[in-house]
Design a protein around this motif. Structure first.
Motif, PDB file in Angstrom:
ATOM      1  N   ASP A 119       0.894  -1.248   0.272  1.00  0.00           N
ATOM      2  CA  ASP A 119       0.182   0.248   0.269  1.00  0.00           C
ATOM      3  C   ASP A 119       0.700   1.396   0.019  1.00  0.00           C
ATOM      4  OD1 ASP A 119      -2.320  -1.538  -0.016  1.00  0.00           O
ATOM      5  OD2 ASP A 119      -2.954  -0.912   1.842  1.00  0.00           O
ATOM      6  N   LEU A 120       2.321   0.722   0.880  1.00  0.00           N
ATOM      7  CA  LEU A 120       2.963   2.825   0.668  1.00  0.00           C
ATOM      8  C   LEU A 120       4.128   2.767   0.217  1.00  0.00           C
ATOM      9  CD1 LEU A 120       4.295   2.306   4.308  1.00  0.00           C
ATOM     10  CD2 LEU A 120       2.734   3.613   3.879  1.00  0.00           C
TER      11      LEU A 120
ATOM     12  N   ARG B  68       2.820   1.685  -3.506  1.00  0.00           N
ATOM     13  CA  ARG B  68       1.310   2.365  -4.534  1.00  0.00           C
ATOM     14  C   ARG B  68       1.179   3.494  -4.123  1.00  0.00           C
ATOM     15  NH1 ARG B  68      -0.988  -2.787  -4.035  1.00  0.00           N
ATOM     16  NH2 ARG B  68      -2.261  -2.050  -2.282  1.00  0.00           N
ATOM     17  N   LEU B  69       1.423   4.627  -3.462  1.00  0.00           N
ATOM     18  CA  LEU B  69       1.307   6.031  -2.408  1.00  0.00           C
ATOM     19  C   LEU B  69       2.694   6.533  -2.933  1.00  0.00           C
ATOM     20  CD1 LEU B  69      -0.246   5.182   0.747  1.00  0.00           C
ATOM     21  CD2 LEU B  69      -1.258   6.464  -1.984  1.00  0.00           C
TER      22      LEU B  69
ATOM     23  N   PRO C  62       4.638  11.777  -7.197  1.00  0.00           N
ATOM     24  CA  PRO C  62       3.766  11.559  -6.016  1.00  0.00           C
ATOM     25  C   PRO C  62       2.158  12.248  -6.051  1.00  0.00           C
ATOM     26  CG  PRO C  62       5.593  10.396  -5.193  1.00  0.00           C
ATOM     27  CD  PRO C  62       5.541  11.581  -6.118  1.00  0.00           C
TER      28      PRO C  62
ATOM     29  N   PHE D 249      -2.936  13.725  -2.793  1.00  0.00           N
ATOM     30  CA  PHE D 249      -3.559  13.062  -2.055  1.00  0.00           C
ATOM     31  C   PHE D 249      -2.901  12.379  -1.109  1.00  0.00           C
ATOM     32  CE2 PHE D 249      -3.741   7.926  -1.714  1.00  0.00           C
ATOM     33  CZ  PHE D 249      -4.745   7.599  -1.211  1.00  0.00           C
ATOM     34  N   LEU D 250      -1.592  12.517  -1.136  1.00  0.00           N
ATOM     35  CA  LEU D 250      -0.566  11.865   0.383  1.00  0.00           C
ATOM     36  C   LEU D 250      -0.909  13.240   1.423  1.00  0.00           C
ATOM     37  CD1 LEU D 250       2.823  11.805  -1.563  1.00  0.00           C
ATOM     38  CD2 LEU D 250       1.067   9.860  -0.405  1.00  0.00           C
TER      39      LEU D 250
ATOM     40  N   GLU E  38      -4.495  12.084   2.843  1.00  0.00           N
ATOM     41  CA  GLU E  38      -4.354  10.788   3.558  1.00  0.00           C
ATOM     42  C   GLU E  38      -3.015  10.596   4.434  1.00  0.00           C
ATOM     43  OE1 GLU E  38      -6.046   8.117   3.168  1.00  0.00           O
ATOM     44  OE2 GLU E  38      -6.839   9.679   1.831  1.00  0.00           O
TER      45      GLU E  38
ATOM     46  N   VAL F 187      -1.024   7.030   6.271  1.00  0.00           N
ATOM     47  CA  VAL F 187       0.037   6.837   5.801  1.00  0.00           C
ATOM     48  C   VAL F 187       0.666   6.675   7.434  1.00  0.00           C
ATOM     49  CG1 VAL F 187       1.867   7.945   4.696  1.00  0.00           C
ATOM     50  CG2 VAL F 187      -0.079   7.931   3.515  1.00  0.00           C
TER      51      VAL F 187
END
Length: 79
Positions: free
Chosen positions: A30-31, A33-34, A40, A44-45, A48, A52
């Motif tokens: 998951d991380l 993919r982020l 990046p 979104f980061l 989220e 995260v």
């Protein structure tokens, strides 16, 4: 209580370790993919961030536990 008995009473089941490794692999994926895109998605980061941070905290906890498991296994081998 001597260390040998204490270690024996708190044995770590292989299935527990396997389950935790699978969980850690999922969190890492998951991380990855982020953060893996060349650029990046900063918005979104930011949105989220809490998620995260929680995932990173879970990974740090897993790594800490894994180190303890390795130490326990190694101490049993040395006996």
């Amino acid at each position: 209580m001597d260390k040998k008995n204490y270690t024996h009473q708190n044995e770590i089941q292989v299935s527990e370790i396997e389950q935790q490794v699978d969980y850690a692999r999922t969190v890492c994926s998951d991380l990855f993919r982020l953060f893996s895109p060349e650029v990046p998605d900063a918005d979104f980061l930011k949105s989220e961030y809490s998620s995260v941070r929680t995932r990173l905290s879970m990974m740090l906890d897993f790594l800490f536990q894994a180190k303890l498991w390795c130490e326990a296994i190694n101490s049993e081998k040395e006996k």
